[in-house]
Design an enzyme around this catalytic site. Structure first.
Site, PDB file in Angstrom:
ATOM      1  N   GLU A 100       0.824  -1.202   0.000  1.00 45.38           N
ATOM      2  CA  GLU A 100       0.000   0.000   0.000  1.00 45.38           C
ATOM      3  C   GLU A 100       0.862   1.257   0.000  1.00 45.38           C
ATOM      4  OE1 GLU A 100      -2.872  -0.137   3.175  1.00 45.38           O
ATOM      5  OE2 GLU A 100      -3.078  -2.299   2.896  1.00 45.38           O
TER       6      GLU A 100
ATOM      7  N   CYS B 151       3.091   8.332   1.720  1.00 48.41           N
ATOM      8  CA  CYS B 151       3.477   7.354   2.732  1.00 48.41           C
ATOM      9  C   CYS B 151       3.800   6.047   2.032  1.00 48.41           C
ATOM     10  CB  CYS B 151       2.343   7.165   3.741  1.00 48.41           C
ATOM     11  SG  CYS B 151       2.697   5.938   5.022  1.00 48.41           S
TER      12      CYS B 151
ATOM     13  N   CYS C   6       4.427  -7.605   7.601  1.00 53.97           N
ATOM     14  CA  CYS C   6       5.259  -7.138   8.716  1.00 53.97           C
ATOM     15  C   CYS C   6       5.372  -8.247   9.751  1.00 53.97           C
ATOM     16  CB  CYS C   6       4.645  -5.883   9.340  1.00 53.97           C
ATOM     17  SG  CYS C   6       5.668  -5.134  10.636  1.00 53.97           S
TER      18      CYS C   6
ATOM     19  N   CYS D 199       2.274  -6.100  16.028  1.00 56.47           N
ATOM     20  CA  CYS D 199       1.548  -5.110  16.834  1.00 56.47           C
ATOM     21  C   CYS D 199       0.045  -5.404  16.816  1.00 56.47           C
ATOM     22  CB  CYS D 199       1.825  -3.702  16.327  1.00 56.47           C
ATOM     23  SG  CYS D 199       3.561  -3.232  16.406  1.00 56.47           S
TER      24      CYS D 199
ATOM     25  N   CYS E 156      -2.510  -3.296  14.422  1.00 53.79           N
ATOM     26  CA  CYS E 156      -2.137  -3.044  13.026  1.00 53.79           C
ATOM     27  C   CYS E 156      -2.551  -4.186  12.101  1.00 53.79           C
ATOM     28  CB  CYS E 156      -0.621  -2.826  12.945  1.00 53.79           C
ATOM     29  SG  CYS E 156      -0.026  -2.414  11.294  1.00 53.79           S
TER      30      CYS E 156
ATOM     31  N   SER F  26       9.501   6.146  10.480  1.00 55.42           N
ATOM     32  CA  SER F  26       8.831   5.674  11.695  1.00 55.42           C
ATOM     33  C   SER F  26       9.286   4.254  12.023  1.00 55.42           C
ATOM     34  CB  SER F  26       7.315   5.691  11.492  1.00 55.42           C
ATOM     35  OG  SER F  26       6.659   5.123  12.605  1.00 55.42           O
TER      36      SER F  26
ATOM     37  N   CYS G 112      -2.537   1.236   8.044  1.00 56.81           N
ATOM     38  CA  CYS G 112      -1.611   0.414   7.261  1.00 56.81           C
ATOM     39  C   CYS G 112      -2.091  -1.023   7.152  1.00 56.81           C
ATOM     40  CB  CYS G 112      -0.226   0.431   7.907  1.00 56.81           C
ATOM     41  SG  CYS G 112       0.543   2.051   7.917  1.00 56.81           S
TER      42      CYS G 112
END
Length: 354
Positions: free
Chosen positions: A96, A109, A116, A120, A123, A198, A340
């Site tokens: 994305e 972004c 990932c 988390c 997310c 980030s 995200c």
């Protein structure tokens, strides 16, 4: 029968391109010419590089390839300020990329990984785990895709935020290649000061980044004011607890002179109470820091909810009263699931079950 595997020139620096094309007999200055065609002019066919002789263009086409992305899906917010694109690479892996139109300029972004591994709890990027890292060229391709769209409106990208899907510092070398490349004059000539990275807090890599001499803005995904809660929300905290992350952030601020931003996702009934606000004040008071409060974009699979407006205001006021530099992130793209990973996750499910 042997297959001719072509080298991809996209994502290389001009000097690297020059080395690649030297065996063909092309002079070194052609490396910069090709780089300008790739990055400044968004050309994806050697035939269109008209300041290179036709026979050389044919040789280049026989020996090299150029990364291209294809758009799998698009979502636009109702107010027209936010657009999310699901972009796929030749291996059909998709990420994305988000365009945000602010009054002060356009921001893009970018994602740095397919999926990932950080896990988390708030997310969507982690729902399918980590598939693979992106190359520096693949990260750059996202930016240039948006650049081409904006050029049609006689606009440009003013800033880049590296906070899409993936942990940037877990893909350190490729992310640094992207940052340095986008800064080059033959690419976007982007000021390092207009780039924000980030991270969830990979301490060794934060220290490494501090030594690079790049005045980019560091943004720490904090999201909790104590180790117990942060570990629950972000498993990486069990490896790099708050004390270590904050110390590394202090070292980064000292080395670069840049104020560190601490992102804090507000989740109803989890981390949005006065007690958590007071703990956060204790952590950050006296630090060269900004706090960016982010009301959560609810992820249905996670069951986490957005706080009431009054709770968001209360949390902000408590920090302001103690002279903590704090802002509430302007909401952009809430109606298109701009958190995200949500668009990619939806696409993956469609491909899997349709």
């Amino acid at each position: 029968m042997t297959t001719n595997i072509k080298t991809d020139l996209f994502g290389l620096f001009a000097t690297e391109i020059a080395k690649q094309i030297k065996p063909l007999g092309l002079q070194a200055y052609r490396g910069k010419q090709i780089a300008e065609w790739l990055y400044k002019h968004n050309v994806r066919q050697f035939e269109a590089m008209t300041n290179i002789a036709k026979e050389w263009r044919a040789s280049l086409d026989n020996s090299f390839t150029i990364t291209q992305v294809s758009r799998k899906a698009t979502q636009h917010s109702a107010d027209g300020r936010t657009s999310k694109f699901l972009l796929a690479f030749p291996d059909d892996m998709a990420v994305e990329t988000v365009l945000m139109r602010h009054p002060y300029g356009n921001s893009v972004c970018v994602s740095t990984q397919v999926g990932c591994a950080m896990g988390c709890s708030f997310c969507a990027s982690t729902l399918s785990g980590l598939v693979r890292n992106l190359t520096g060229g693949e990260i750059l391709a996202q930016v240039l895709y948006i650049t081409e769209l904006l050029q049609q409106e006689e606009q440009k990208i003013d800033s880049i935020v590296i906070m899409g899907s993936g942990e940037p510092l877990a893909n350190y070398d490729n992310v640094l290649r992207f940052i340095r490349l986008v800064h080059e004059g033959y690419c976007l000539n982007m000021s390092y000061r207009n780039i924000t990275l980030s991270t969830s807090g990979l301490v060794a890599q934060i220290d490494k980044l501090a030594g690079e001499g790049l005045p980019i803005t560091l943004s720490i995904s904090l999201h909790a004011p104590n180790n117990l809660l942060r570990t629950k929300l972000m498993p990486i905290n069990s490896r790099y607890p708050l004390e270590q992350v904050l110390a590394a952030s202090d070292r980064y601020a000292a080395a670069t002179g840049r104020r560190v931003t601490y992102e804090y996702i507000l989740i109803a009934g989890v981390n949005d109470g006065p007690a958590q606000a007071r703990e956060l004040i204790t952590l950050l008071k006296g630090r060269l820091a900004n706090v960016n409060l982010i009301p959560i974009n609810a992820v249905p699979e996670r069951g986490l909810l957005r706080p009431a407006a009054s709770d968001i205001i209360r949390f902000e006021k408590l920090l302001q009263n103690e002279h903590i530099n704090v802002t509430v992130r302007r909401e952009m793209g809430t109606d298109i699931a701009a958190a995200c990973g949500q668009l990619r996750h939806k696409f993956v499910r469609m491909v899997t079950f349709d």
